[in-house]
Design a protein around this motif. Structure first.
Motif, PDB file in Angstrom:
ATOM      1  N   LYS A   1       0.814  -1.222   0.000  1.00  0.00           N
ATOM      2  CA  LYS A   1       0.000   0.000   0.000  1.00  0.00           C
ATOM      3  C   LYS A   1       0.855   1.282   0.000  1.00  0.00           C
ATOM      4  N   PHE A   2       2.128   1.127   0.313  1.00  0.00           N
ATOM      5  CA  PHE A   2       2.997   2.304   0.440  1.00  0.00           C
ATOM      6  C   PHE A   2       3.937   2.481  -0.758  1.00  0.00           C
ATOM      7  N   VAL A   3       3.726   1.642  -1.773  1.00  0.00           N
ATOM      8  CA  VAL A   3       4.512   1.816  -2.997  1.00  0.00           C
ATOM      9  C   VAL A   3       4.085   3.123  -3.653  1.00  0.00           C
ATOM     10  N   ASP A   4       5.056   3.965  -3.952  1.00  0.00           N
ATOM     11  CA  ASP A   4       4.745   5.291  -4.510  1.00  0.00           C
ATOM     12  C   ASP A   4       5.950   5.731  -5.342  1.00  0.00           C
ATOM     13  N   LYS A   5       5.768   5.707  -6.672  1.00  0.00           N
ATOM     14  CA  LYS A   5       6.886   6.027  -7.570  1.00  0.00           C
ATOM     15  C   LYS A   5       7.367   7.464  -7.350  1.00  0.00           C
ATOM     16  N   GLU A   6       6.421   8.376  -7.072  1.00  0.00           N
ATOM     17  CA  GLU A   6       6.802   9.772  -6.882  1.00  0.00           C
ATOM     18  C   GLU A   6       7.678   9.952  -5.633  1.00  0.00           C
ATOM     19  N   GLN A   7       7.407   9.087  -4.632  1.00  0.00           N
ATOM     20  CA  GLN A   7       8.206   9.139  -3.397  1.00  0.00           C
ATOM     21  C   GLN A   7       9.441   8.234  -3.484  1.00  0.00           C
ATOM     22  N   GLU A   8       9.663   7.683  -4.665  1.00  0.00           N
ATOM     23  CA  GLU A   8      10.808   6.789  -4.919  1.00  0.00           C
ATOM     24  C   GLU A   8      10.730   5.525  -4.071  1.00  0.00           C
ATOM     25  N   VAL A   9       9.504   5.024  -3.849  1.00  0.00           N
ATOM     26  CA  VAL A   9       9.301   3.721  -3.216  1.00  0.00           C
ATOM     27  C   VAL A   9       8.787   2.803  -4.320  1.00  0.00           C
ATOM     28  N   ALA A  10       9.707   2.055  -4.932  1.00  0.00           N
ATOM     29  CA  ALA A  10       9.375   1.324  -6.167  1.00  0.00           C
ATOM     30  C   ALA A  10       8.705  -0.009  -5.922  1.00  0.00           C
ATOM     31  N   SER A  11       8.804  -0.582  -4.705  1.00  0.00           N
ATOM     32  CA  SER A  11       8.254  -1.921  -4.470  1.00  0.00           C
ATOM     33  C   SER A  11       7.890  -2.079  -3.005  1.00  0.00           C
ATOM     34  N   ALA A  12       7.152  -3.165  -2.748  1.00  0.00           N
ATOM     35  CA  ALA A  12       6.778  -3.471  -1.358  1.00  0.00           C
ATOM     36  C   ALA A  12       8.024  -3.739  -0.518  1.00  0.00           C
ATOM     37  N   GLU A  13       9.012  -4.367  -1.153  1.00  0.00           N
ATOM     38  CA  GLU A  13      10.263  -4.669  -0.426  1.00  0.00           C
ATOM     39  C   GLU A  13      10.953  -3.379   0.014  1.00  0.00           C
ATOM     40  N   GLU A  14      10.974  -2.370  -0.887  1.00  0.00           N
ATOM     41  CA  GLU A  14      11.592  -1.084  -0.536  1.00  0.00           C
ATOM     42  C   GLU A  14      10.799  -0.394   0.576  1.00  0.00           C
ATOM     43  N   ALA A  15       9.487  -0.497   0.514  1.00  0.00           N
ATOM     44  CA  ALA A  15       8.645   0.081   1.559  1.00  0.00           C
ATOM     45  C   ALA A  15       8.935  -0.572   2.904  1.00  0.00           C
ATOM     46  N   MET A  16       9.016  -1.917   2.899  1.00  0.00           N
ATOM     47  CA  MET A  16       9.294  -2.653   4.141  1.00  0.00           C
ATOM     48  C   MET A  16      10.685  -2.295   4.679  1.00  0.00           C
ATOM     49  N   ASP A  17      11.684  -2.232   3.799  1.00  0.00           N
ATOM     50  CA  ASP A  17      13.043  -1.887   4.236  1.00  0.00           C
ATOM     51  C   ASP A  17      13.072  -0.505   4.888  1.00  0.00           C
ATOM     52  N   GLY A  18      12.404   0.465   4.249  1.00  0.00           N
ATOM     53  CA  GLY A  18      12.375   1.829   4.795  1.00  0.00           C
ATOM     54  C   GLY A  18      11.692   1.875   6.148  1.00  0.00           C
ATOM     55  N   ALA A  19      10.557   1.175   6.270  1.00  0.00           N
ATOM     56  CA  ALA A  19       9.834   1.159   7.546  1.00  0.00           C
ATOM     57  C   ALA A  19      10.681   0.524   8.647  1.00  0.00           C
ATOM     58  N   LEU A  20      11.438  -0.504   8.283  1.00  0.00           N
ATOM     59  CA  LEU A  20      12.276  -1.186   9.279  1.00  0.00           C
ATOM     60  C   LEU A  20      13.440  -0.305   9.736  1.00  0.00           C
ATOM     61  N   HIS A  21      13.891   0.622   8.897  1.00  0.00           N
ATOM     62  CA  HIS A  21      14.904   1.580   9.340  1.00  0.00           C
ATOM     63  C   HIS A  21      14.343   2.458  10.452  1.00  0.00           C
ATOM     64  N   ILE A  22      13.070   2.837  10.297  1.00  0.00           N
ATOM     65  CA  ILE A  22      12.423   3.637  11.349  1.00  0.00           C
ATOM     66  C   ILE A  22      12.290   2.811  12.622  1.00  0.00           C
ATOM     67  N   VAL A  23      11.838   1.558  12.473  1.00  0.00           N
ATOM     68  CA  VAL A  23      11.679   0.667  13.629  1.00  0.00           C
ATOM     69  C   VAL A  23      13.023   0.452  14.331  1.00  0.00           C
ATOM     70  N   ALA A  24      14.092   0.277  13.545  1.00  0.00           N
ATOM     71  CA  ALA A  24      15.428   0.066  14.131  1.00  0.00           C
ATOM     72  C   ALA A  24      15.819   1.255  15.009  1.00  0.00           C
ATOM     73  N   GLU A  25      15.471   2.463  14.569  1.00  0.00           N
ATOM     74  CA  GLU A  25      15.787   3.641  15.379  1.00  0.00           C
ATOM     75  C   GLU A  25      14.970   3.659  16.669  1.00  0.00           C
ATOM     76  N   TRP A  26      13.714   3.205  16.597  1.00  0.00           N
ATOM     77  CA  TRP A  26      12.907   3.114  17.819  1.00  0.00           C
ATOM     78  C   TRP A  26      13.495   2.092  18.789  1.00  0.00           C
ATOM     79  N   VAL A  27      13.974   0.986  18.247  1.00  0.00           N
ATOM     80  CA  VAL A  27      14.639  -0.020  19.090  1.00  0.00           C
ATOM     81  C   VAL A  27      15.855   0.613  19.768  1.00  0.00           C
ATOM     82  N   ASN A  28      16.642   1.323  18.981  1.00  0.00           N
ATOM     83  CA  ASN A  28      17.857   1.968  19.497  1.00  0.00           C
ATOM     84  C   ASN A  28      17.529   2.995  20.579  1.00  0.00           C
TER      85      ASN A  28
END
Length: 723
Positions: A146-173
């Motif tokens: 649902k977060f794939v957005d070419k204009e935002q340079e999110v080309a695939s679900a995998e890229e969306a998941m990777d980006g979200a996990l970067h945010i989660v990693a910072e919350w863990v930290n």
């Protein structure tokens, strides 16, 4: 926290009363010194000694620093409009800096991160979905889709998941619970490993650490400092290791609150990323810093203890001393000082190689001894010390044949810092007409007569009574050294009519400028004849007089109380006490046998009320009436004087010798037994039981009997044991 709350907290930590803490705090805030409070305000502080007062001072500084930091953090978060009531309470109730910084971490301004870039792409809602762990069915990638957005340079679900996990990693930290847990794991299980830098191809002092491994919590302070120095000199590579698999499981247990969530595998990935990329490097630095702080504190304490013992060495007064600063090619510098330390004459002799002009040197020694009545020769323990000692010992033996009743001995003096002094501004001011090379020998001679008065002129780090003192936190070292010097100088007191400006500057309440003004006034108008004259010095007001007067001695005063530790504010009480018990104050020294008798067994509580003073002040008055002008160093053992020499070849195992403790370190003590090389009294040879701290057995300057248990002539090593 309010001041009242801080005082209560410190009182609990130090097992004192809030009244004691608040009293000390108020005095210190008004500018009072620690020695003044410990000696002259015992009634107000509840009898606290210098060490206890300094602990209160240090805790006050810590708590006030913590409160200032809290205010800064609260202001910064409030300006971001993110300060909740819960967060405010967490910050205001925090009691340690690490947790405080953990609470601040999510709001701390930082460089643009991977998580920031993911937020800019609109991926925070997906990160929140993962973090909440409420979805237990379906394919997690469908949510990412649902977060794939070419204009935002999110080309695939995998890229969306990777980006979200970067945010989660910072919350863990940024999780306080995660960081506290990981901090516990580091403290308990972290292993420090060191190895040799392959580029180093020569022998170094760090060979014990070329392949070394130990739990961080088991590292000795000297090991930590050695490892730090080896790393700093690029000889060692240092790594901290943990059992990653178990550590990650511990973090998972905190972060993953719903094992049924479809996002569990992704959360585990975020945890691993946070651990390796953010948490481990941060807490590794924290661990290394904590280890260094612990080692620094220990090294500074060791240095301070040794320095205190060295400064409190008993003076060899009433000696005319010839100081010799040994050397080879440039010659041995000789200086004679009288009983008061006044420089009389100096020259250079060349008895050592390559000149070997022994007979010429002996003629000079004879002339100086006959001219000035020298009865002690002090030899520096540096280069050419052993050769010079052999020459002097032989000379004394020859002279005794012609002067059988003469008192003439020699001793070896630790000359550490003499060269630093000789080139210093203080030395140049004392001896403007002498070259720097001719000043070190004067320092060597004088430090025999009064170690405290002479050694305060030298940077303590140059005195050589510790390990790694140049490596530790220099601000903390400076504070500790200042405390030690201040304590020693004020414990002994100073003769206002003979003390140098450097010595006077350490008196409670005095500054360097005021100390120089005192010396200048003495030189232009003559000696001081009463403590009241101190008030006439530029820069000495009522408060400075109050802080300093009790620590100054004036033997020339008509009032004998001016040569005691009794404070002028207690003179009336002291005089009243003398009248009560028939003590002739004007002839105090002549009544020493009867004063103690007259004051023994008195009802102190009743007498204190009569005098309108507290019992601690009464005790101080009584002690000083019984021993006016007493130097607390008098009761300590004097240095060992020699008139002949021993060589290592004269030693044998099993032999019992007497020696002077030169330095005390974690693993033992170095003892001067009268040969060039100090012997090592290892901690394991100090007693018939396990010794935890060598300072519990010996101190710098102690005279000890030791047995020689090992000899290595080739390497110049002597092993000793307490006899």
């Amino acid at each position: 926290m309010t001041d009242s709350q801080i005082f209560s907290s410190i009182a609990r930590e130090l097992n004192l009363t809030s009244k004691q803490v608040s009293s000390v705090a108020n005095f210190l805030d008004d500018g009072a010194t620690v020695p003044f409070l410990a000696r002259y305000r015992q009634e107000a502080t509840g009898g606290l000694d210098e060490e206890q007062i300094r602990r209160v001072r240090d805790q006050l500084e810590f708590h006030r620093t913590l409160e200032d930091r809290k205010k800064t953090i609260l202001k910064t978060i409030d300006e971001q409009d993110k300060l909740t009531d819960e967060l405010r309470e967490q910050i205001t109730s925090c009691t340690d800096l690490n947790t405080l910084e953990d609470l601040y971490l999510p709001y701390k301004p930082k460089r643009r991160t991977k998580g920031d870039m993911a937020r800019e792409k609109g991926l925070q809602p997906l990160a929140e979905l993962i973090w909440e762990q409420e979805i237990e069915q379906g394919d997690p990638m469908e949510h990412a889709e649902k977060f794939v957005d070419k204009e935002q340079e999110v080309a695939s679900a995998e890229e969306a998941m990777d980006g979200a996990l970067h945010i989660v990693a910072e919350w863990v930290n940024e999780s306080v619970d995660v960081r506290n847990k990981l901090r516990e794991i580091f403290q308990e299980h972290a292993v420090v490993k060191t190895e040799k830098n392959p580029a180093v191809d020569k022998r170094t002092n760090f060979e014990d650490y070329y392949d070394f491994s130990a739990k961080a919590k088991q590292l000795k302070p000297y090991q930590i400092l050695a490892i730090n120095r080896g790393e700093r000199e690029n000889v060692l590579f240092v790594n901290v290791e943990l059992w990653d698999e178990v550590t990650l499981e511990n973090i998972d247990d905190i972060v993953i609150t719903n094992d049924m969530s479809v996002f569990v595998p992704h959360l585990q990935d975020a945890v691993e990323d946070a651990y390796k990329r953010l948490l481990f490097p941060s807490l590794e630095r924290e661990l290394r810093n904590n280890l260094t702080e612990r080692a620094d504190a220990h090294a500074i304490e060791t240095f301070a203890t040794n320095l205190s013992s060295l400064l409190m060495q008993p003076p060899l007064d009433h000696k005319v001393v010839m100081g010799i600063d040994p050397a080879y090619r440039s010659g041995c510098k000789v200086a004679v000082v009288d009983e008061t330390g006044k420089y009389l004459e100096g020259t250079t002799t060349y008895p050592t190689p390559p000149q070997n002009k022994v007979a010429e040197a002996e003629e000079i020694y004879d002339r100086l001894i006959d001219k000035y009545g020298v009865n002690l020769i002090a030899i520096g323990n540096g280069t050419a010390s052993r050769e010079t000692e052999q020459i002097v010992a032989s000379f004394i033996q020859k002279r005794k044949k012609n002067h059988p009743g003469e008192e003439l001995n020699y001793l070896i003096v630790n000359e550490a810092g003499a060269s630093v002094y000789s080139a210093s501004k203080v030395a140049a001011e004392e001896f403007p007409d002498l070259e720097a090379a001719q000043r070190g020998n004067i320092s060597i001679a004088r430090r025999v007569q009064d170690p405290l008065a002479e050694l305060v002129k030298i940077d303590p780090k140059s005195i050589g009574v510790g390990l790694y003192q140049h490596d530790v936190n220099q601000n903390q070292l400076a504070q500790s050294v200042d405390d030690v010097v201040e304590s020693c100088v004020n414990k002994v007191g100073v003769n206002l009519n003979t003390a140098s400006a450097p010595l006077l500057s350490h008196i409670s309440g005095l500054t360097r400028r005021v100390a120089k003004n005192i010396v200048k006034r003495r030189e232009t108008e003559g000696v001081f004849l009463s403590r009241d004259q101190i008030r006439e010095i530029t820069g000495v007001g009522d408060f400075r007089f109050q802080q300093s007067a009790g620590f100054m001695r004036i033997p020339e005063s008509k009032n004998p109380l001016d040569n005691t530790a009794i404070h002028p504010e207690s003179y009336a009480a002291a005089e009243k006490l003398c009248n009560l018990f028939g003590i002739d104050l004007e002839n105090l020294k002549q009544q020493q046998d009867t004063v103690a008798e007259k004051l023994s067994g008195i009802d102190k509580e009743q007498v204190a009320k009569q005098l309108d003073v507290g019992i601690p002040t009464l005790d101080l008055i009584i002690e000083n009436l019984q021993k006016p002008g007493r130097d607390p160093r008098e009761s300590l053992p004097k240095s060992v004087l020699r008139d002949d020499i021993m060589k290592m070849e004269d030693l044998s195992t099993g032999q019992v010798v007497e020696g002077t403790v030169r330095n005390v370190v974690d693993f033992g003590a170095f003892i001067d037994i009268g040969v060039k090389q100090d012997g090592l009294l290892h901690i394991s040879k100090m007693a018939d039981r396990k010794v935890e701290d060598p300072h519990n057995i010996v101190s710098v300057g102690d005279i000890v009997k030791v047995e020689i248990v090992s000899l290595d002539l080739e390497r110049g090593r002597i092993g000793l044991a307490i006899k």
